[in-house]
Design an enzyme around this catalytic site. Structure first.
Site, PDB file in Angstrom:
ATOM      1  N   ASP A   1       0.874  -1.165   0.000  1.00  0.00           N
ATOM      2  CA  ASP A   1       0.000   0.000   0.000  1.00  0.00           C
ATOM      3  C   ASP A   1       0.918   1.223   0.000  1.00  0.00           C
ATOM      4  OD1 ASP A   1      -2.455   1.495   0.315  1.00  0.00           O
ATOM      5  OD2 ASP A   1      -1.886   1.778   2.418  1.00  0.00           O
TER       6      ASP A   1
ATOM      7  N   ASP B   1       0.044   5.082   1.112  1.00  0.00           N
ATOM      8  CA  ASP B   1      -0.091   5.973   2.267  1.00  0.00           C
ATOM      9  C   ASP B   1      -0.118   5.171   3.564  1.00  0.00           C
ATOM     10  OD1 ASP B   1      -0.281   7.994   0.378  1.00  0.00           O
ATOM     11  OD2 ASP B   1      -2.473   8.007   0.410  1.00  0.00           O
TER      12      ASP B   1
END
Length: 187
Positions: free
Chosen positions: A7, A9
């Site tokens: 991922d 953020d």
């Protein structure tokens, strides 16, 4: 091919409840880019899978999202790291698309593009939806406690077998240590 899905953020860069809306707001988590470099050196292809509903919310446009990703690529390259590809979903949750995590569409697209079965592929996130989308397609879920990870861990309900780490650097350290141990046993 050794593939790992990260991922963005909260895993690679600092997260914000107000979204990362400009390249200036994108700031790497200490050690994350060096961890990606270590993955590259160990032969891993690093792919990012990220929900970016800020596009549909009109918080930033595609040119800005591309500039944010360019900053991420440049920062990674400065420490000898390479991110092979960035897959993203620009939709809000109420659009009910297949590509927004926790649905598996984005990860299924990664599997198609790389012509790989995702069973056993490591998937790293800081939110439950990151882990759920990976788990659905057979990935091994890894939660980092950066970003929203501590709150995610406190809430519980993680997919079976989820491993928990303080940050991406610690996760990569353990992954490479385990790979090295398996290699030494195989010799």
């Amino acid at each position: 091919m050794k593939l790992i899905i990260l991922d963005r953020d909260g895993v690679i860069n600092q997260d914000s409840d107000d979204f990362i809306k400009s390249p200036d707001e994108w700031k790497p988590i200490p050690g994350s880019l060096q961890a990606i470099a270590r993955l590259n050196q160990a032969g891993y292809c690093v792919v990012v899978a990220t929900n970016q509903s800020g596009v549909d919310r009109k918080l930033f446009d595609m040119a800005t999202l591309n500039a944010i990703h360019q900053k991420m690529h440049t920062a990674a390259q400065q420490v000898g790291a390479s991110i092979d590809a960035v897959f993203f979903c620009p939709h809000m949750a109420d659009e009910n698309c297949d590509c927004r995590k926790p649905k598996p569409g984005m990860l299924q697209e990664i599997a198609r593009r790389y012509d790989i079965n995702l069973k056993g592929v490591n998937c790293v996130g800081d939110s439950l939806r990151d882990l759920q989308s990976g788990f659905i397609v057979g990935c091994l879920p890894h939660l980092v406690l950066t970003g929203k990870g501590s709150k995610t861990h406190e809430k519980g309900g993680l997919p079976p077998g989820t491993q928990v780490y303080p940050d991406l650097a610690a996760m990569v350290e353990k992954l490479l240590e385990n790979s090295s141990s398996e290699f030494n046993i195989a010799i």
